[in-house]
Design a protein around this motif. Structure first.
Motif, PDB file in Angstrom:
ATOM      1  N   ILE A 244       7.518 -15.088 -57.411  1.00  0.00           N
ATOM      2  CA  ILE A 244       8.072 -16.309 -56.827  1.00  0.00           C
ATOM      3  C   ILE A 244       8.084 -17.466 -57.828  1.00  0.00           C
ATOM      4  O   ILE A 244       9.032 -18.256 -57.861  1.00  0.00           O
ATOM      5  CB  ILE A 244       7.332 -16.680 -55.524  1.00  0.00           C
ATOM      6  CG1 ILE A 244       8.076 -17.808 -54.791  1.00  0.00           C
ATOM      7  CG2 ILE A 244       5.889 -17.075 -55.784  1.00  0.00           C
ATOM      8  CD1 ILE A 244       7.589 -18.047 -53.396  1.00  0.00           C
ATOM      9  N   SER A 245       7.057 -17.571 -58.681  1.00  0.00           N
ATOM     10  CA  SER A 245       7.070 -18.647 -59.681  1.00  0.00           C
ATOM     11  C   SER A 245       8.119 -18.367 -60.750  1.00  0.00           C
ATOM     12  O   SER A 245       8.768 -19.293 -61.265  1.00  0.00           O
ATOM     13  CB  SER A 245       5.685 -18.838 -60.311  1.00  0.00           C
ATOM     14  OG  SER A 245       5.250 -17.666 -60.955  1.00  0.00           O
ATOM     15  N   TYR A 246       8.302 -17.070 -61.086  1.00  0.00           N
ATOM     16  CA  TYR A 246       9.366 -16.716 -62.038  1.00  0.00           C
ATOM     17  C   TYR A 246      10.729 -17.092 -61.475  1.00  0.00           C
ATOM     18  O   TYR A 246      11.552 -17.699 -62.162  1.00  0.00           O
ATOM     19  CB  TYR A 246       9.329 -15.216 -62.360  1.00  0.00           C
ATOM     20  CG  TYR A 246      10.477 -14.792 -63.246  1.00  0.00           C
ATOM     21  CD1 TYR A 246      10.348 -14.839 -64.624  1.00  0.00           C
ATOM     22  CD2 TYR A 246      11.700 -14.398 -62.708  1.00  0.00           C
ATOM     23  CE1 TYR A 246      11.414 -14.488 -65.455  1.00  0.00           C
ATOM     24  CE2 TYR A 246      12.764 -14.051 -63.515  1.00  0.00           C
ATOM     25  CZ  TYR A 246      12.622 -14.095 -64.886  1.00  0.00           C
ATOM     26  OH  TYR A 246      13.668 -13.763 -65.696  1.00  0.00           O
ATOM     27  N   ARG A 247      10.990 -16.721 -60.227  1.00  0.00           N
ATOM     28  CA  ARG A 247      12.282 -17.033 -59.599  1.00  0.00           C
ATOM     29  C   ARG A 247      12.552 -18.540 -59.621  1.00  0.00           C
ATOM     30  O   ARG A 247      13.640 -18.990 -59.986  1.00  0.00           O
ATOM     31  CB  ARG A 247      12.296 -16.561 -58.144  1.00  0.00           C
ATOM     32  CG  ARG A 247      12.362 -15.076 -57.929  1.00  0.00           C
ATOM     33  CD  ARG A 247      12.245 -14.818 -56.436  1.00  0.00           C
ATOM     34  NE  ARG A 247      12.151 -13.405 -56.124  1.00  0.00           N
ATOM     35  CZ  ARG A 247      11.796 -12.931 -54.936  1.00  0.00           C
ATOM     36  NH1 ARG A 247      11.466 -13.768 -53.973  1.00  0.00           N
ATOM     37  NH2 ARG A 247      11.752 -11.633 -54.718  1.00  0.00           N
ATOM     38  N   ASN A 248      11.557 -19.312 -59.190  1.00  0.00           N
ATOM     39  CA  ASN A 248      11.739 -20.759 -59.100  1.00  0.00           C
ATOM     40  C   ASN A 248      11.985 -21.384 -60.472  1.00  0.00           C
ATOM     41  O   ASN A 248      12.821 -22.271 -60.624  1.00  0.00           O
ATOM     42  CB  ASN A 248      10.523 -21.401 -58.443  1.00  0.00           C
ATOM     43  CG  ASN A 248      10.391 -21.045 -56.978  1.00  0.00           C
ATOM     44  OD1 ASN A 248      11.293 -20.448 -56.393  1.00  0.00           O
ATOM     45  ND2 ASN A 248       9.273 -21.413 -56.377  1.00  0.00           N
ATOM     46  N   ALA A 249      11.208 -20.923 -61.463  1.00  0.00           N
ATOM     47  CA  ALA A 249      11.365 -21.465 -62.815  1.00  0.00           C
ATOM     48  C   ALA A 249      12.733 -21.110 -63.390  1.00  0.00           C
ATOM     49  O   ALA A 249      13.401 -21.953 -64.005  1.00  0.00           O
ATOM     50  CB  ALA A 249      10.252 -20.942 -63.721  1.00  0.00           C
ATOM     51  N   ALA A 250      13.166 -19.860 -63.186  1.00  0.00           N
ATOM     52  CA  ALA A 250      14.472 -19.432 -63.697  1.00  0.00           C
ATOM     53  C   ALA A 250      15.599 -20.205 -63.025  1.00  0.00           C
ATOM     54  O   ALA A 250      16.585 -20.589 -63.668  1.00  0.00           O
ATOM     55  CB  ALA A 250      14.649 -17.935 -63.487  1.00  0.00           C
ATOM     56  N   ALA A 251      15.477 -20.439 -61.729  1.00  0.00           N
ATOM     57  CA  ALA A 251      16.508 -21.185 -61.001  1.00  0.00           C
ATOM     58  C   ALA A 251      16.607 -22.625 -61.505  1.00  0.00           C
ATOM     59  O   ALA A 251      17.712 -23.148 -61.705  1.00  0.00           O
ATOM     60  CB  ALA A 251      16.204 -21.167 -59.508  1.00  0.00           C
ATOM     61  N   CYS A 252      15.461 -23.268 -61.727  1.00  0.00           N
ATOM     62  CA  CYS A 252      15.466 -24.648 -62.223  1.00  0.00           C
ATOM     63  C   CYS A 252      16.008 -24.707 -63.647  1.00  0.00           C
ATOM     64  O   CYS A 252      16.782 -25.611 -63.993  1.00  0.00           O
ATOM     65  CB  CYS A 252      14.062 -25.231 -62.158  1.00  0.00           C
ATOM     66  SG  CYS A 252      14.002 -27.018 -62.487  1.00  0.00           S
ATOM     67  N   LEU A 253      15.632 -23.735 -64.460  1.00  0.00           N
ATOM     68  CA  LEU A 253      16.127 -23.684 -65.836  1.00  0.00           C
ATOM     69  C   LEU A 253      17.641 -23.472 -65.857  1.00  0.00           C
ATOM     70  O   LEU A 253      18.351 -24.057 -66.687  1.00  0.00           O
ATOM     71  CB  LEU A 253      15.417 -22.562 -66.604  1.00  0.00           C
ATOM     72  CG  LEU A 253      15.605 -22.510 -68.114  1.00  0.00           C
ATOM     73  CD1 LEU A 253      15.201 -23.827 -68.771  1.00  0.00           C
ATOM     74  CD2 LEU A 253      14.780 -21.356 -68.699  1.00  0.00           C
TER      75      LEU A 253
END
Length: 259
Positions: A217-226
């Motif tokens: 979930i932290s990977y998904r959120n970080a990738a989406a923001c990036l």
């Protein structure tokens, strides 16, 4: 991997082994599968199997089940039920089970914040943090971490950034990679909101470039923001690659942990 060394028929007979399976589903963020396993454990404990277990073991099993039920209630917007379940976990499970305790604190604070009791959630976490004899250990980091979520959802970006940096520094010092990634994520997303895109990108890249040490979930959120940052900079190809990576990374981690 250890579970797969045992026949499924054996796992199905032991509540403790099924609880391990439930935690595997937690880390895969397959909460649908997790609740199926939770029901299996509950059925065993309601049957004769519970009679053969020591009372202390039963308490701990029930506490873990209640925590997973609290998480389910929170995500179904049943915050009053989640608050009650989390408080029961904190009473039932010995403080030495620190991961379960901090998990209950996390969902208790989330549920309080979501039900309009943000100040009570903040006081609860800060009081517990202040009582920690060692501020730079895993327990203290897990206690203070939920404030990132609560402050961010309340629009308190400066406070979010401050706690994210504290979580990152503590996690970096003790080698707790999962919380380190969360600290980087929240720092990155706050900097994005402040339009400090270069610094935001640096923090978010630390999560995206280390997927093995981040929760899905932290990977998904970080990738989406990036991806949003890249899109705003006219780097559409890179943005789309990141969006595609979210699905690819989810599949890879799922296969890695269950295949």
């Amino acid at each position: 991997r250890w579970l797969r060394l045992l026949p499924e028929s054996v796992i199905q007979r032991y509540p403790g082994l099924l609880m391990v399976k439930a935690w595997v589903m937690e880390w895969l963020w397959r909460l649908d599968l997790q609740m199926h396993v939770v029901r299996q454990v509950e059925e065993l404990l309601n049957a004769d199997e519970a009679a053969s277990l020591p009372e202390a073991d039963l308490q701990i099993l029930h506490g873990q089940l209640l925590l997973m039920r609290a998480q389910e209630a929170y995500f179904n917007n049943q915050t009053t039920q989640a608050i009650d379940l989390c408080r029961r976990v904190l009473t039932l499970v010995p403080p030495t089970w620190k991961y379960v305790h901090t998990g209950a604190m996390l969902y208790l604070s989330f549920s309080l914040q979501s039900s309009g009791q943000a100040l009570e959630a903040e006081r609860f976490l800060l009081t517990e943090y202040d009582s920690c004899p060692e501020k730079m250990d895993a327990y203290a980091a897990r206690v203070i971490f939920p404030l990132c979520f609560n402050y961010f959802n309340s629009g308190q970006l400066a406070q979010t950034r401050k706690i994210a940096e504290l979580v990152h520094q503590t996690a970096d010092r003790i080698g707790l990679a999962v919380l380190k990634s969360w600290g980087n994520y929240y720092s990155g997303v706050v900097l994005y909101q402040w339009n400090e895109l270069e610094m935001a990108e640096k923090h978010l890249l630390r999560v995206v470039e280390n997927p093995y040490t981040a929760q899905i979930i932290s990977y998904r959120n970080a990738a989406a923001c990036l991806a949003l940052i890249h899109q705003s900079q006219g780097r559409s190809t890179e943005a789309w690659q990141l969006v595609e990576s979210i699905s690819h990374e989810t599949i890879r981690q799922t296969l890695k942990k269950t295949g």
